[in-house]
Every structure is written in structure tokens, then in C-alpha cells.
Write an enzyme that holds these catalytic residues in place. Structure first.
Site, PDB file in Angstrom:
ATOM      1  N   GLU A  76      -7.997  59.743  26.989  1.00 18.87           N
ATOM      2  CA  GLU A  76      -8.095  59.807  28.506  1.00 18.87           C
ATOM      3  C   GLU A  76      -8.790  61.278  29.024  1.00 18.87           C
ATOM      4  OE1 GLU A  76      -4.411  58.559  30.380  1.00 18.87           O
ATOM      5  OE2 GLU A  76      -4.552  56.650  29.674  1.00 18.87           O
TER       6      GLU A  76
ATOM      7  N   LYS B  10      -2.165  48.217  37.413  1.00 17.57           N
ATOM      8  CA  LYS B  10      -3.530  48.170  36.291  1.00 17.57           C
ATOM      9  C   LYS B  10      -3.757  46.553  36.602  1.00 17.57           C
ATOM     10  CE  LYS B  10      -1.278  51.199  32.910  1.00 17.57           C
ATOM     11  NZ  LYS B  10      -0.780  51.471  31.781  1.00 17.57           N
TER      12      LYS B  10
END
EC number: 4.2.1.11
Length: 432
Positions: free
Chosen positions: A205, A340
């Protein structure tokens, strides 16, 4: 003119070099939408099914040609002829077509790709930005970002158990300034790590993945970086973390094994005590998945102890699922949900989860996945729902920066209407 005439899916690669699915939707008018689907590394047990081929001779079994075929040969036939503006009807039709509780037949990745592409095509047809199409014209809140600047756990090969150590620039007046503050802290951290001979390579990330002496050292070095960048920890910039505890929970023993850092085994009560100590020592405002996704009794204790002063986010705990969230709200577990889109599989269900959270006084943090693409839909979702918070990685890697850059564009487009709430995004906390 707004009728869907064609739906086409293809296999593409995500930010980790793994296959994922991209879907395009076309209408009679020529309006067009494209959706790309992300993928997670640490996944909740109850997430909707990401359909993979399982053919070890191709992409190590991670191919998505089955999901692609399901779009091109099954879903396309079912939704061609629908008005592209009828998002809910299209999403519900795909859910019914799949017929399973976890979208295991067609694949949540196949369904989500279509859902996103439909929304983008509708916005294109109406000639409005995606965030306005999804949220109407009361969309104005730019999200406070959770910036993952140190990666550990499943996102990095290092000596840290906790998956994400994050900063949140709550003292900024605008999103643009928040992004600048975050970038400056990120670069200050790079300089500190380099000066100590620690790795400045990045994880999935975009955060650094150094071998630190302990989990706590992650917070200490970030505090140092905040100060080096010229900001005040706890005022200008606060800390957040994702423990991703399910990843180091030993189900057989019923203990949390902090093996990467060498900190040993901890019971649920010991983990709660550990978090209490961390919160008293550092300006931590948010803890995600502090305990295992099935440790609901433990989560209740954690919420009773820290729920008034710390945002307790359920990711694996709730998996963007309204049934799970409803149960958590009823039992007083956590005070926030991570959103999500690929955990649940359609935009309609995603928006239902955000709405349920807000009605209960829970915050909703719109989130990326560790395997991302250049698709920036989650930026528009965060603004469309006035969610107030977004988690989309560090200040490096284009797959992360794409989301931040889209938010900069949206802030510009909104002009004086735009609001950046910073600390006020934590309406679930008494202290905030």
C-alpha cells in the site's frame, strides 16, 4: 437512449501483478462506463467470494477468466436492455441471478465490476461527475485520509505484527493541505529510516516496511517524523492503526501470537490492556480490527473500555455486510465500519451499509484494498456519501495516489461548498 446495449469484461492486472477484472458498459447514446475491481491480501472469513480460476498452470491459479466469462455470457445477457440509471434494479438483478448468499456462483468480482461500470456509464450519460450522480447535490464533505505510512503484517515481509500504522492530518483546513501535510510527514519518515540504516522499500500500500524492534517502535518513529515535518502530534496529525488481528490469532490456543515482533502470546484481555497502554502513550484516534473477527465477546469488552475515546473500526468484523453490522450495532460492538466495495459486491449494498452505520452513530471509513488499480471510484463514493473518512494507502504508488488526486479534483470542482472536517469526522467519539 440510456438503455444498456453492451457489456464487456476482460482480465487485467492489479497493483501486485495479479489478475483482476475490468468491465465496460455501453449505452444507446454512446455513454460509457468502466469499472476495475480491487483485491485484498488479508481477507475476512465472511467476505463475498472473489472468483478465481484455480488453474495452477496460469497465474498460479489466480486467473479470473471464469469471472470474465460470467460477465460476458451470463450477466450481460441479463442486464442488456436495462436503463443504465436504474442502479438498484441492476444490482438486485445480478444478486438474484447469482442466487447465493456470498455471490459464490458468479463471483463478487464479476458483479462488482458491472456495478461500478453501470454507475460510471449513468454519470457519463447524465454528464455529471460520478460523486454527484451517486450522492445527489448535497455532496460536499472531503474525507479525512488515513495514510498508511508503515506497513507490516500481511502487507510486508518484516518484523511488525500490526498491518498498518497510519497518520491522519486532522488539523488541516482543506483536503489539499491535508495531502501536503501527509506527504511531508512521509518524506520526513523516509529520511529518518534512511539515517538509521533501515529499509525504505515500500509494501503493498505504498508505506515503508522497515524491520523495527517492536510494534510500539512504529508509533515512536512516526511521532518523530511528524515533528521533523514541523507538525504537532495529537493536534495537527493524529495516529491510526489496523492491527488485522485475525491474521495473528491462533484459533486452537485462543491467543494472539505476536510472532513477527517476538512479543509473544497475548490473551484477549492482555490485548485490550496493550491497546489501553498504547492509547494513553500515543495520540491514537482509531484502531481497526483490534481483535479477531469472531472474538465478539472480546470486541464488546474493547468497546466498553475504549469506545468513547477511540474509533474502533470493524473490517473483518463486519465485512461491509448489513447483517453483520446490524448485529454489531445491537450488541454495542465497535463504533465504526470499514467500507470495502468488493467485500459485499455491489454499490447498492455498499451504500446501504454506509447508511445503516450513520443512522446508528457509527462512522464509515471508505477503503481501498491492498491489490488496487488506477480506478478511483472509492474517492467518489467517499464524497457522495459524505462519509468523512477514507483509507487509501500511503503517499507513493500510483494506484494509491490516483485516489488522492481524484479527491483534489473533486475539491476543486466543489469550490467554496467543499468541507474538510478533520477531527470533526469522528462524530462517534465523545472526546472529539
Amino acid at each position: 437512449m440510456s438503455i444498456i446495449t453492451d457489456v464487456y469484461a476482460r482480465e487485467i492486472l492489479d497493483s501486485r501483478g495479479n489478475p483482476t477484472i475490468e468491465v465496460e458498459v455501453y449505452t444507446e447514446s454512446g455513454a460509457f462506463g468502466r469499472g476495475m475491481v480491487p483485491s485484498g491480501a488479508s481477507t475476512g472469513e465472511y467476505e463475498a467470494v472473489e472468483l478465481r480460476d484455480g488453474d495452477k498452470a496460469r497465474y498460479g491459479g489466480k486467473g479470473v477468466t471464469k469471472a470474465v466469462d460470467n460477465v460476458n455470457n451470463i450477466i450481460a445477457e441479463a442486464i442488456i436492455g436495462y436503463d443504465v440509471r436504474d442502479q438498484m434494479a441492476i444490482d438486485k438483478a445480478m444478486i438474484a441471478l447469482d442466487g447465493t448468499p456470498n455471490k459464490g456462483k458468479l463471483g463478487a468480482n464479476a458483479i462488482l465490476g458491472v456495478s461500478i461500470a453501470v454507475a460510471r456509464a449513468a454519470a457519463d450519460y447524465l454528464e455529471v461527475p460520478l460523486y454527484h450522480y451517486l450522492g445527489g447535490f448535497n455532496t460536499k464533505v472531503l474525507p479525512t485520509p488515513m495514510m498508511n505510512i508503515i506497513n507490516g503484517g500481511s502487507h510486508a515481509d518484516n518484523s511488525i505484527d500490526f498491518q498498518e500504522f497510519m497518520i491522519m492530518p486532522v488539523g488541516a483546513p482543506t483536503f489539499k493541505e491535508a495531502l501536503r501535510m501527509g506527504a511531508e510527514v512521509f518524506h520526513a519518515l523516509a529520511a529518518i529510516l534512511k539515517s538509521r540504516g533501515l529499509a525504505t522499500s515500500v509494501g503493498d500500500e505504498g508505506g515503508f516496511a522497515p524491520n523495527l524492534g517492536s510494534n510500539e517502535e512504529g508509533f515512536e518513529v512516526i511521532i518523530e517524523a511528524i515533528e521533523k515535518a514541523g507538525y504537532v502530534p495529537g493536534k495537527d496529525v493524529v495516529l491510526a492503526m489496523d492491527a488485522a488481528s485475525s491474521e495473528f490469532y491462533d484459533k486452537e490456543k485462543g491467543v494472539y501470537v505476536l510472532a513477527d515482533s517476538g512479543e509473544g502470546e497475548k490473551t484477549t484481555d492482555e490485548m485490550i490492556k496493550f491497546y489501553e497502554e498504547l492509547v494513553s502513550k500515543y495520540p491514537i484516534i482509531s484502531i481497526e480490527d483490534g481483535l479477531d473477527e469472531n472474538d465478539w465477546d472480546g470486541f464488546k469488552k474493547l468497546t466498553d473500555v475504549l469506545g468513547d475515546k477511540v474509533q474502533l473500526v470493524g473490517d473483518d468484523l463486519f465485512v461491509t455486510n448489513t447483517q453483520k453490522l446490524s448485529e454489531g450495532i445491537e450488541k454495542g460492538i465497535a463504533n465504526s465500519i470499514l467500507i470495502k466495495v468488493n467485500q459485499i459486491g455491489t454499490l447498492t449494498e455498499t451504500f446501504e451499509a454506509i447508511e445503516m452505520a450513520k443512522e446508528a452513530g457509527y462512522t464509515a471509513v471508505v477503503s481501498h484494498r491492498s491489490g488496487e488499480t488506477e480506478d478511483s471510484t472509492i474517492s467518489d463514493i467517499a464524497v457522495a456519501t459524505n462519509a468523512g473518512q477514507i483509507k487509501t494507502g500511503s503517499l507513493s504508488r500510483t494506484d494509491r495516489i490516483a485516489k488522492y488526486n481524484q479527491l483534489l479534483r473533486i475539491e476543486d470542482q466543489l469550490g467554496e461548498v467543499a468541507e474538510y472536517k478533520g477531527l470533526k469526522s469522528f462524530y462517534n467519539l465523545k472526546a472529539a
